[in-house]
Design a protein around this motif. Structure first.
Motif, PDB file in Angstrom:
ATOM      1  N   SER A 223       0.854  -1.186   0.000  1.00 12.22           N
ATOM      2  CA  SER A 223       0.000   0.000   0.000  1.00 12.22           C
ATOM      3  C   SER A 223       0.891   1.238   0.000  1.00 12.22           C
ATOM      4  CB  SER A 223      -0.897   0.011   1.237  1.00 12.22           C
ATOM      5  OG  SER A 223      -0.103   0.200   2.413  1.00 12.22           O
ATOM      6  N   LEU A 224       0.313   2.391  -0.289  1.00 11.96           N
ATOM      7  CA  LEU A 224       1.102   3.628  -0.273  1.00 11.96           C
ATOM      8  C   LEU A 224       1.700   3.865   1.111  1.00 11.96           C
ATOM      9  CD1 LEU A 224      -1.150   5.999  -2.417  1.00 11.96           C
ATOM     10  CD2 LEU A 224       0.976   4.874  -3.108  1.00 11.96           C
ATOM     11  N   ALA A 225       0.912   3.633   2.148  1.00 11.16           N
ATOM     12  CA  ALA A 225       1.416   3.827   3.510  1.00 11.16           C
ATOM     13  C   ALA A 225       2.569   2.883   3.808  1.00 11.16           C
ATOM     14  CB  ALA A 225       0.292   3.629   4.526  1.00 11.16           C
ATOM     15  N   LEU A 227       4.576   1.572   1.585  1.00  8.26           N
ATOM     16  CA  LEU A 227       5.733   2.004   0.791  1.00  8.26           C
ATOM     17  C   LEU A 227       6.502   3.104   1.513  1.00  8.26           C
ATOM     18  CD1 LEU A 227       4.341   2.111  -2.875  1.00  8.26           C
ATOM     19  CD2 LEU A 227       6.093   0.560  -1.972  1.00  8.26           C
ATOM     20  N   VAL A 228       5.774   4.064   2.060  1.00  7.87           N
ATOM     21  CA  VAL A 228       6.432   5.133   2.823  1.00  7.87           C
ATOM     22  C   VAL A 228       7.214   4.539   3.993  1.00  7.87           C
ATOM     23  CG1 VAL A 228       6.037   7.137   4.308  1.00  7.87           C
ATOM     24  CG2 VAL A 228       4.755   6.902   2.163  1.00  7.87           C
ATOM     25  N   GLU A 229       6.588   3.616   4.714  1.00 10.62           N
ATOM     26  CA  GLU A 229       7.256   2.981   5.849  1.00 10.62           C
ATOM     27  C   GLU A 229       8.433   2.124   5.383  1.00 10.62           C
ATOM     28  OE1 GLU A 229       8.298   1.582   9.631  1.00 10.62           O
ATOM     29  OE2 GLU A 229       7.274   3.385   8.876  1.00 10.62           O
ATOM     30  N   GLY A 230       8.273   1.446   4.242  1.00 12.73           N
ATOM     31  CA  GLY A 230       9.360   0.636   3.710  1.00 12.73           C
ATOM     32  C   GLY A 230      10.567   1.462   3.334  1.00 12.73           C
ATOM     33  N   VAL A 231      10.328   2.583   2.677  1.00 11.11           N
ATOM     34  CA  VAL A 231      11.441   3.482   2.320  1.00 11.11           C
ATOM     35  C   VAL A 231      12.153   3.965   3.582  1.00 11.11           C
ATOM     36  CG1 VAL A 231      12.010   5.735   1.323  1.00 11.11           C
ATOM     37  CG2 VAL A 231      10.422   4.193   0.123  1.00 11.11           C
ATOM     38  N   ARG A 232      11.377   4.274   4.615  1.00 13.09           N
ATOM     39  CA  ARG A 232      11.979   4.718   5.878  1.00 13.09           C
ATOM     40  C   ARG A 232      12.838   3.618   6.489  1.00 13.09           C
ATOM     41  NH1 ARG A 232      11.840   4.255  11.042  1.00 13.09           N
ATOM     42  NH2 ARG A 232      10.260   2.596  10.968  1.00 13.09           N
ATOM     43  N   ARG A 233      12.326   2.399   6.475  1.00  9.45           N
ATOM     44  CA  ARG A 233      13.077   1.291   7.074  1.00  9.45           C
ATOM     45  C   ARG A 233      14.361   0.993   6.305  1.00  9.45           C
ATOM     46  NH1 ARG A 233       9.155  -3.617   9.200  1.00  9.45           N
ATOM     47  NH2 ARG A 233       7.547  -2.332  10.222  1.00  9.45           N
ATOM     48  N   VAL A 234      14.293   1.055   5.006  1.00  2.00           N
ATOM     49  CA  VAL A 234      15.490   0.789   4.199  1.00  2.00           C
ATOM     50  C   VAL A 234      16.547   1.850   4.465  1.00  2.00           C
ATOM     51  CG1 VAL A 234      16.401   0.603   1.858  1.00  2.00           C
ATOM     52  CG2 VAL A 234      14.203  -0.466   2.426  1.00  2.00           C
ATOM     53  N   GLY A 235      16.124   3.085   4.549  1.00  2.00           N
ATOM     54  CA  GLY A 235      17.025   4.162   4.948  1.00  2.00           C
ATOM     55  C   GLY A 235      18.266   4.309   4.092  1.00  2.00           C
ATOM     56  N   GLY A 236      18.132   4.081   2.791  1.00  2.69           N
ATOM     57  CA  GLY A 236      19.253   4.270   1.884  1.00  2.69           C
ATOM     58  C   GLY A 236      20.218   3.105   1.829  1.00  2.69           C
ATOM     59  N   VAL A 246       0.882  -1.347 -11.207  1.00  2.00           N
ATOM     60  CA  VAL A 246       1.181   0.064 -11.430  1.00  2.00           C
ATOM     61  C   VAL A 246       0.415   0.537 -12.664  1.00  2.00           C
ATOM     62  CG1 VAL A 246       2.988   1.742 -11.936  1.00  2.00           C
ATOM     63  CG2 VAL A 246       3.464  -0.190 -10.405  1.00  2.00           C
ATOM     64  N   THR A 247      -0.308   1.626 -12.536  1.00  2.41           N
ATOM     65  CA  THR A 247      -1.044   2.196 -13.660  1.00  2.41           C
ATOM     66  C   THR A 247      -0.673   3.669 -13.816  1.00  2.41           C
ATOM     67  OG1 THR A 247      -2.946   2.962 -12.367  1.00  2.41           O
ATOM     68  CG2 THR A 247      -2.975   0.664 -13.126  1.00  2.41           C
ATOM     69  N   LEU A 248      -1.102   4.242 -14.929  1.00  2.86           N
ATOM     70  CA  LEU A 248      -0.854   5.667 -15.155  1.00  2.86           C
ATOM     71  C   LEU A 248      -1.520   6.511 -14.082  1.00  2.86           C
ATOM     72  CD1 LEU A 248       0.417   7.781 -17.048  1.00  2.86           C
ATOM     73  CD2 LEU A 248      -1.708   7.728 -18.375  1.00  2.86           C
ATOM     74  N   GLU A 249      -2.650   6.030 -13.568  1.00  6.23           N
ATOM     75  CA  GLU A 249      -3.390   6.775 -12.561  1.00  6.23           C
ATOM     76  C   GLU A 249      -2.733   6.693 -11.183  1.00  6.23           C
ATOM     77  OE1 GLU A 249      -5.442   6.290 -16.040  1.00  6.23           O
ATOM     78  OE2 GLU A 249      -4.836   4.588 -14.772  1.00  6.23           O
ATOM     79  N   THR A 250      -2.002   5.628 -10.904  1.00  6.52           N
ATOM     80  CA  THR A 250      -1.414   5.438  -9.569  1.00  6.52           C
ATOM     81  C   THR A 250       0.067   5.739  -9.497  1.00  6.52           C
ATOM     82  OG1 THR A 250      -0.925   3.086  -9.962  1.00  6.52           O
ATOM     83  CG2 THR A 250      -3.103   3.621  -9.070  1.00  6.52           C
ATOM     84  N   THR A 257       6.105   8.369  -2.680  1.00  5.25           N
ATOM     85  CA  THR A 257       6.458   7.689  -1.425  1.00  5.25           C
ATOM     86  C   THR A 257       7.961   7.686  -1.178  1.00  5.25           C
ATOM     87  OG1 THR A 257       6.652   5.479  -2.443  1.00  5.25           O
ATOM     88  CG2 THR A 257       4.457   6.166  -1.659  1.00  5.25           C
ATOM     89  N   GLY A 258       8.736   8.028  -2.224  1.00  4.58           N
ATOM     90  CA  GLY A 258      10.183   8.082  -2.060  1.00  4.58           C
ATOM     91  C   GLY A 258      10.942   6.902  -2.644  1.00  4.58           C
ATOM     92  N   VAL A 259      10.251   5.985  -3.333  1.00  3.08           N
ATOM     93  CA  VAL A 259      10.943   4.850  -3.940  1.00  3.08           C
ATOM     94  C   VAL A 259      11.852   5.341  -5.062  1.00  3.08           C
ATOM     95  CG1 VAL A 259       9.098   3.240  -3.337  1.00  3.08           C
ATOM     96  CG2 VAL A 259       9.052   4.394  -5.567  1.00  3.08           C
TER      97      VAL A 259
END
Length: 286
Positions: A223-225, A227-236, A246-250, A257-259
């Protein structure tokens, strides 16, 4: 990079499939010395991909044909624009016509779909990439079309990088093997230039995967939420790829989310063929 050898292999096979014993209609209807001139014309707006493929279709049908491009791969065009002009023996031009159109319409459809996604994420820093969900035998052409649309390519084949997906992880689990340890052992068997990517479908898998030292972690159907948490956990600590419906609309919301990367199979498996036509005139030979 799309090579002449790759193009010729695909086009030669297509020409053989379409006219295994020659073009019967052309041979009984058209004088052998008739000359044709034709224009490849856009009937809708889009992005061009495959002009060298078009040239190869006519060249392999008869080396006496010549194609003059009026646009280059990656160019945007509008309905009514002339994209190329071809002249040559009428029999050869008509023999190659459908093969040239089939391939350039498909490639330009992929390039156009890719460009729309790339434009949608502009300014976010996320890159759009394809997947292995390509037409068998046409992967090199379809991957080139993605690049023409401004996207980038994922691994070209199973031989190019390590990518452990959900079914690989399911086998490890069935065997009672530790995920982190399995990744570490895989890393030990790889050369230093080989990328190692692992797909996860739950947030709790992120830390065990990162502990194995992956280069890329794919967050699949998050989910978008999440993904945000996943990016935070990965931390670079690894490149973060988002995938799954994945669609053009989404796609822009996913990018925000920062991916780092967004992969979409739809670029190749669901792209609509673009409407291009070959408008032709035929004259008597000399």
């Amino acid at each position: 990079m799309l090579t002449t050898a790759q193009i010729d292999a695909v086009v030669a096979a297509a020409l053989l499939e379409d006219a295994p014993w020659g073009d019967l209609t052309g041979e009984v209807f058209l004088p052998a010395d008739a000359i044709a001139a034709a224009q490849l014309t856009a009937r809708e707006d889009g992005v061009l991909a495959g002009i060298d493929v078009v040239a190869a279709a006519f060249r392999l049908a008869d080396p006496a044909t010549t194609l003059t491009p009026c646009a280059a791969d990656g160019d945007r065009f509008a309905a009514g624009d002339v994209l190329a002009e071809v002249t040559g023996p009428a029999r050869a031009v008509l023999r190659a016509e459908r093969i040239a159109l089939n391939l350039v319409q498909r490639m330009s459809g992929i390039a156009t779909a890719t460009r729309r996604m790339v434009d949608a994420v502009d300014g976010t820093g996320a890159r759009i990439t394809d997947t292995r969900k390509t037409t068998p035998g046409l992967r090199a052409l379809e991957r080139h079309a993605v690049r023409c649309g401004g996207g980038v390519n994922h691994r070209f084949s199973l031989s190019d990088a390590v990518m452990a997906k959900d079914n690989h992880l399911a086998v490890l689990q069935q065997q009672g093997l530790d995920l982190t340890e399995a990744i570490l052992r895989a890393r030990d068997r790889l050369g230093h230039t080989t990328v190692l990517e692992v797909e996860v479908d739950r947030p709790d898998q992120i830390e065990p995967v990162l502990a194995g030292g992956v280069d890329v972690i794919m967050l699949d159907n998050f989910s978008l939420a999440d993904l945000v948490e996943g990016v935070r956990r990965v931390g670079g600590r690894a490149v973060v790829e988002a995938s799954g419906t994945v669609t053009l609309e989404t796609v822009r919301d996913i990018a925000l989310t920062g991916v780092d990367v967004i992969s979409s199979g739809a670029l190749t498996h669901s792209a609509r063929h673009l409407d291009l036509g070959l408008d032709m005139t035929v004259s008597a030979g000399r």
